[in-house]
Design an enzyme around this catalytic site. Structure first.
Site, mmCIF file in Angstrom:
data_model
loop_
_atom_site.group_PDB
_atom_site.id
_atom_site.type_symbol
_atom_site.label_atom_id
_atom_site.label_comp_id
_atom_site.label_asym_id
_atom_site.label_seq_id
_atom_site.Cartn_x
_atom_site.Cartn_y
_atom_site.Cartn_z
ATOM 1 N N ALA A 195 37.000 41.270 45.293
ATOM 2 C CA ALA A 195 35.808 40.822 44.572
ATOM 3 C C ALA A 195 35.117 42.052 44.000
ATOM 4 O O ALA A 195 35.165 43.138 44.601
ATOM 5 C CB ALA A 195 34.869 40.042 45.483
ATOM 6 N N GLU A 196 34.468 41.897 42.861
ATOM 7 C CA GLU A 196 33.975 43.043 42.111
ATOM 8 C C GLU A 196 32.944 43.922 42.812
ATOM 9 O O GLU A 196 32.849 45.116 42.488
ATOM 10 C CB GLU A 196 33.430 42.606 40.743
ATOM 11 C CG GLU A 196 32.357 41.564 40.761
ATOM 12 C CD GLU A 196 32.913 40.153 40.635
ATOM 13 O OE1 GLU A 196 32.224 39.306 40.059
ATOM 14 O OE2 GLU A 196 34.039 39.889 41.123
#
Length: 652
Positions: free
Chosen positions: A322-323
């Site tokens: 996830a970013e």
């Protein structure tokens, strides 16, 4: 050294009118709610500070008043440069109305801008945002006409277009950690994410500003392990001890030890998702998971792919990310989004975007709200609703393969699935596939020109991006092409041979996807494309350990190419290929034999630099070989008639 622990009210007094303020957080993780509340309360009581500029990367809020919407009172904020706006509807509405000067830039760009401000650079140079609404030719990221200043410029560097995002001094950084000592050293052992705290602190410090950090525990000076300190006390001016209600780990969870990355959750086998449109879409998207690859799953519809991967036993065979900096494990969803359990690592957000922007993702699975016939996607703005791009632009522009997911229509859609069939019980009121999109968050034209593989997956059909636009490639069993698809679109897609989506997707039982992805027979790996006159050899994820393995591949190539009676052009996919060292020489001899008898021009590719070098040495027996880094580069080389596309591969 002085004790840096101060009351929240005193910390809020350090913010002056006209200051540029940056804040940490991702949804609810890492948001300094105590500091934001204190700042909002001070303004309500005193009318100061006024006319602040907010600079933030990720969305920080719950859509119900927490997070940055605590600063939504008129007069408190004058300008905002932010990555994701959907969780701060009060500020978003004021920006849309022109009451606040607002810009929407890619989350990763702002994350990198912190580092560049800290380093004293004039701004951030990036390809991210080209040909989207962030590009000055398409609005420069402005939310309304009130945003008059040009904060991003189109420039040419080395003959290549880039975007230049201007730096600005940061006067105040409002950050968050777990534990502080009395000298201001900050650890983050109970936080779900590290985010950009260090870069933001450095940016404020080197701008001559102040750094204020919210924590939930204070200890004596000199008692924190140096290796656990994320923000050194030398960068911190004030520390505020926040009460538990203003310091939840996320907006959905007060505290979950598994989100810290220090503990692993037992694998107790979570209940499978119900067979709704959400699961149908996630199942079809899961067919694209690259075994052994690195994947990003966006918020919303793509979150279901993680649950399907777990149900199908695939989590150990892909690395989900996830970013905000999560690597490995299973990402959380809803207001826990950004956190994850059983992670391999949690790194800084700006470093995650280094990896993403450089093409490190093998696959990204993202949501879609509006799609047009050229493949453009809008997820950022819809009339009076401002969502913002978040990390979507960074991720979508740079992933090696891209899958957009979403229902085919919206507003009241109801479907029924079972026994391998899909029924549209109630059609949605709003079309998603229309003649135009309101805002270009993803440029289909640019992706098609650069050869990026893109799929658009819905519950009833699948489209593929081609240079001429969207092509319908799959349809669900039980769905009527004209009534349920073409009549519900604002454009006519490219049509030809359309496959039936796998019936297992629409059956309420495990699909056995693990076996499909891990075991591909040679009959499906080595195929002749008569239309393009190319022999495709897919060795992805194949392990060659014995001479018998090599002989089986030789026989399959002979069976497919031999009857053609002429030399054929070949594209070979070596992605995640493994060959045992004792049979490397025999592999090279087999390739020599096929090239001498059957092959014309050969183009090979692998995303692994290590594998490109190793295979290059193995295949160097007859000539110098180029192993390209993508299928697009390999096919481009083939079209040029030689395996020598400079800059695309590893030449050995």
């Amino acid at each position: 050294m002085p004790d840096k622990i101060v009351p929240a009210r005193d910390a809020a007094a350090l913010v002056h009118s006209g200051d540029t303020v940056t804040t940490s957080g991702f949804v609810g993780a890492g948001v300094p709610d105590g500091l934001l509340k204190a700042l909002g309360d001070r303004f309500a009581e005193e009318g100061h500070p006024r006319d602040l500029t907010l600079l933030f990367a990720a969305g920080q809020g719950d859509g119900k008043g927490r997070g940055l919407d605590r600063l939504a009172a008129p007069g408190l904020v004058k300008r905002i440069i932010g990555g994701h706006w959907g969780l701060i509807p009060k500020l978003g509405a004021r920006a849309l109305a022109g009451e606040i000067e607002g810009w929407n830039f890619p989350q990763g760009v702002i994350s990198h801008l912190y580092r560049d401000i800290a380093a004293g650079k004039p701004g951030t140079l990036s390809h991210v945002g080209l040909e989207t609404f962030v590009d000055p030719r398409h609005g420069g990221g402005r939310i309304s006409d009130a945003a008059k200043e040009d904060l991003v410029e189109l420039v040419t560097v080395g003959g290549v277009e880039r975007l230049f995002f201007k730096a600005m001094p940061i006067h105040v950084a409002l950050l968050r950690g777990s534990t502080a000592d009395q000298r201001g050293n900050i650890t983050m052992e109970r936080e779900a994410l590290i985010l950009d705290n260090l870069a933001q602190a450095m940016a404020a410090r080197n701008s001559g500003g102040v750094v204020i950090v919210q924590v939930d525990e204070v200890v004596a000076a000199g008692t924190l392990p140096a290796r656990e300190v994320v923000i050194p006390g030398a960068l911190v001016d004030a520390v505020v001890l926040a009460p538990p209600e203003l310091h939840p780990q996320t907006y959905a969870t007060q505290y979950n030890r598994y989100y810290t990355g220090r503990y692993r959750a037992p694998l107790d086998g979570a209940a499978p998702l119900p067979l709704t449109d959400r699961k149908i879409i996630a199942r079809r998207a899961a067919f694209e998971l690259p075994v052994g690859g690195v994947v990003n799953l966006g918020i919303g519809m793509p979150e279901g792919v993680a649950a399907v991967a777990a149900e199908e036993g695939l989590l150990d065979h892909v690395t989900l990310t996830a970013e905000p900096g999560v690597i490995g494990g299973q990402p959380a969803s809803g207001l826990d989004f950004g956190a994850a359990v059983n992670t391999d690592a949690i790194i800084a957000q700006n470093q995650q975007f280094d990896f993403y922007d450089g093409g490190g993702l093998d696959l990204a699975c993202l949501g879609m709200a509006e799609v047009d016939g050229t493949g453009n996607v809008n997820v950022s703005r819809f009339g009076p609703k401002l969502a913002g791009s978040g990390g979507f632009i960074n991720i979508s522009q740079n992933a090696r393969h891209l899958v957009f997911t979403g229902t085919f229509t919206a507003g009241g859609l109801s479907v029924r699935a079972g026994d391998g069939q899909l029924e549209i019980a109630v059609e949605g009121r709003a079309r998603k596939f229309g003649a135009t999109v309101e805002q270009i968050t993803f440029s289909g034209t640019r992706a098609a020109r650069l050869g990026q593989p893109v799929l658009y997956v819905t519950e009833r059909c699948v489209f593929r991006l081609e240079p001429q636009g969207l092509r319908l490639v799959e349809i669900a069993p039980g769905v009527d092409l004209q009534r349920d698809i073409l009549d519900q679109m604002g454009f006519t897609p490219l049509l030809g041979e359309v496959a039936i989506m796998d019936p297992r997707i629409f059956t309420d039982a495990p699909m056995g996807l693990k076996d499909d992805l891990l075991t591909i027979p040679l009959e499906r790996r080595i195929t002749w494309d008569a239309a393009r006159e190319i022999l495709f050899i897919n060795l992805s994820r194949l392990a060659v350990r014995t001479p018998a393995d090599i002989e089986a591949i030789r026989q399959r190539v002979d069976a497919v190419a031999g009857p053609l009676g002429r030399r054929v052009d070949v594209v070979v996919n070596y992605d995640q290929f493994h060959i045992a060292e004792p049979v490397e020489r025999a592999w090279g001899e087999m390739v020599d034999d096929l090239e001498a008898r059957l092959y014309g021009t050969v183009s090979r590719y692998s995303s692994s630099a290590f594998l490109r070098r190793r295979l290059g040495r193995t295949l160097e027996r007859r000539r110098r070989a180029t192993i390209h880094d993508s299928e697009h580069a390999a096919e481009e080389a083939l079209r040029h008639g030689a395996d020598n596309a400079a800059g695309h591969g590893e030449v050995v």
